[in-house]
Motif scaffolding. Sequence first.
Motif, PDB file in Angstrom:
ATOM      1  N   ASN A 227      -1.862  -6.828  -2.560  1.00 11.75           N
ATOM      2  CA  ASN A 227      -2.152  -5.562  -1.862  1.00 11.75           C
ATOM      3  C   ASN A 227      -3.648  -5.405  -1.578  1.00 11.75           C
ATOM      4  OD1 ASN A 227       0.553  -5.157  -2.359  1.00 11.75           O
ATOM      5  ND2 ASN A 227       0.332  -3.148  -3.270  1.00 11.75           N
ATOM      6  N   HIS A 256       1.303  -9.724  -0.022  1.00  6.71           N
ATOM      7  CA  HIS A 256       1.148  -8.382   0.537  1.00  6.71           C
ATOM      8  C   HIS A 256      -0.329  -8.045   0.780  1.00  6.71           C
ATOM      9  CE1 HIS A 256       5.366  -6.964   0.216  1.00  6.71           C
ATOM     10  NE2 HIS A 256       5.412  -7.819  -0.797  1.00  6.71           N
ATOM     11  N   ASN A 270       4.678 -12.000   2.613  1.00  6.60           N
ATOM     12  CA  ASN A 270       4.384 -10.753   3.332  1.00  6.60           C
ATOM     13  C   ASN A 270       2.895 -10.502   3.553  1.00  6.60           C
ATOM     14  OD1 ASN A 270       7.065  -9.944   1.456  1.00  6.60           O
ATOM     15  ND2 ASN A 270       7.194  -9.416   3.629  1.00  6.60           N
ATOM     16  N   ARG A 303       3.258  -3.563  -1.797  1.00  4.54           N
ATOM     17  CA  ARG A 303       4.412  -3.351  -2.672  1.00  4.54           C
ATOM     18  C   ARG A 303       3.973  -2.529  -3.871  1.00  4.54           C
ATOM     19  NH1 ARG A 303       5.586  -6.295  -7.245  1.00  4.54           N
ATOM     20  NH2 ARG A 303       4.252  -8.063  -7.787  1.00  4.54           N
TER      21      ARG A 303
END
Length: 329
Positions: A227, A256, A270, A303
Amino acid sequence: QNQQSVNLVSWGQDAHFFRDDSIIPCNTVWPADKPYVLYGSVLIDSLCRLTIEAGARVYVNTGASIFVKGTLEVNGTPADSVVFRNVRLDIENALGQWTGLVFLEGSKDNVIEHTTIRNAEFGVRLGTPDNDTIPDLILGNSIIENMSTYGILAFTSDLYAYNSLINNCVNATGGHFAGGSYLYQHCTFANYSIGLFNEAPALVFTDNLELADGSLLQADLYTSIQNTIIWGDHQEDEELLFSASEGPVFQVLLEHSLIRSQNPEFDINNNILDTDPSFPAFIDPGEYNYQLDTLSPAKDQGRDLLIVTDLLGNPRDDLPDIGAYERIE
């Protein structure tokens, strides 16, 4: 004979002054009652702790450092952050005005929360090799910016950082050499050529380091990046660099995250890749505002890592944004 008078107005502020190099007494607490002005370097010795309370301001002179052989605990809060910066208040956004925070071998259990570190040669220099992967430093909800070399410079060390912004450094915002264990969650690494020439990718990891005598220092490298935004305007279009040698363990988890890169190896889990420097849609990097604009592709693409608030203390929703800031509509 003519007589003239001139009114002179000067301002002063009471402070805790450290005029020479000194060793901090063990288990010292710095409350936020008055600023701390360091004209010389200070050392937190082995087995000793310095605790800095919320709201404290630490001003450090040119050439001075804060050395940590023991433990540094910085307890800023969202309402009362702690600031480390240069002494001269008329120099607001200059690079290299003091040396930085230096964590030496044997230092452990360091925590820096809700803290801003500005205008130094490097923000954090972590040289704490040991035989485990327990973080020697936890860096949370903090900002490191305006560095004449690296934002975070680490050698064979263990670091966990979350909800932190590292930006505007001549070299990498994060340089990690000769292995170590590094976990970054909900961080923003942003390196634009704003008042400087950006000389390196934003984030660099290696399991090796060539020493002055030509020998090669090697150690296992464990890296997790989740993230997290890794961006800038480095001319090579690649803001994330890994370098592996033969022998050591080289383990990377990258998921992510929003990365300025066209490396197909990063196009997994992702992650979002692009090469346009303006693609993350920060509000205004020129004004040090790396919050997300309405068009940012980082929105809702993370996430849930159970980090429930962002760098500013804003709540994250069930679809958290990538980076240190949650976009609040």
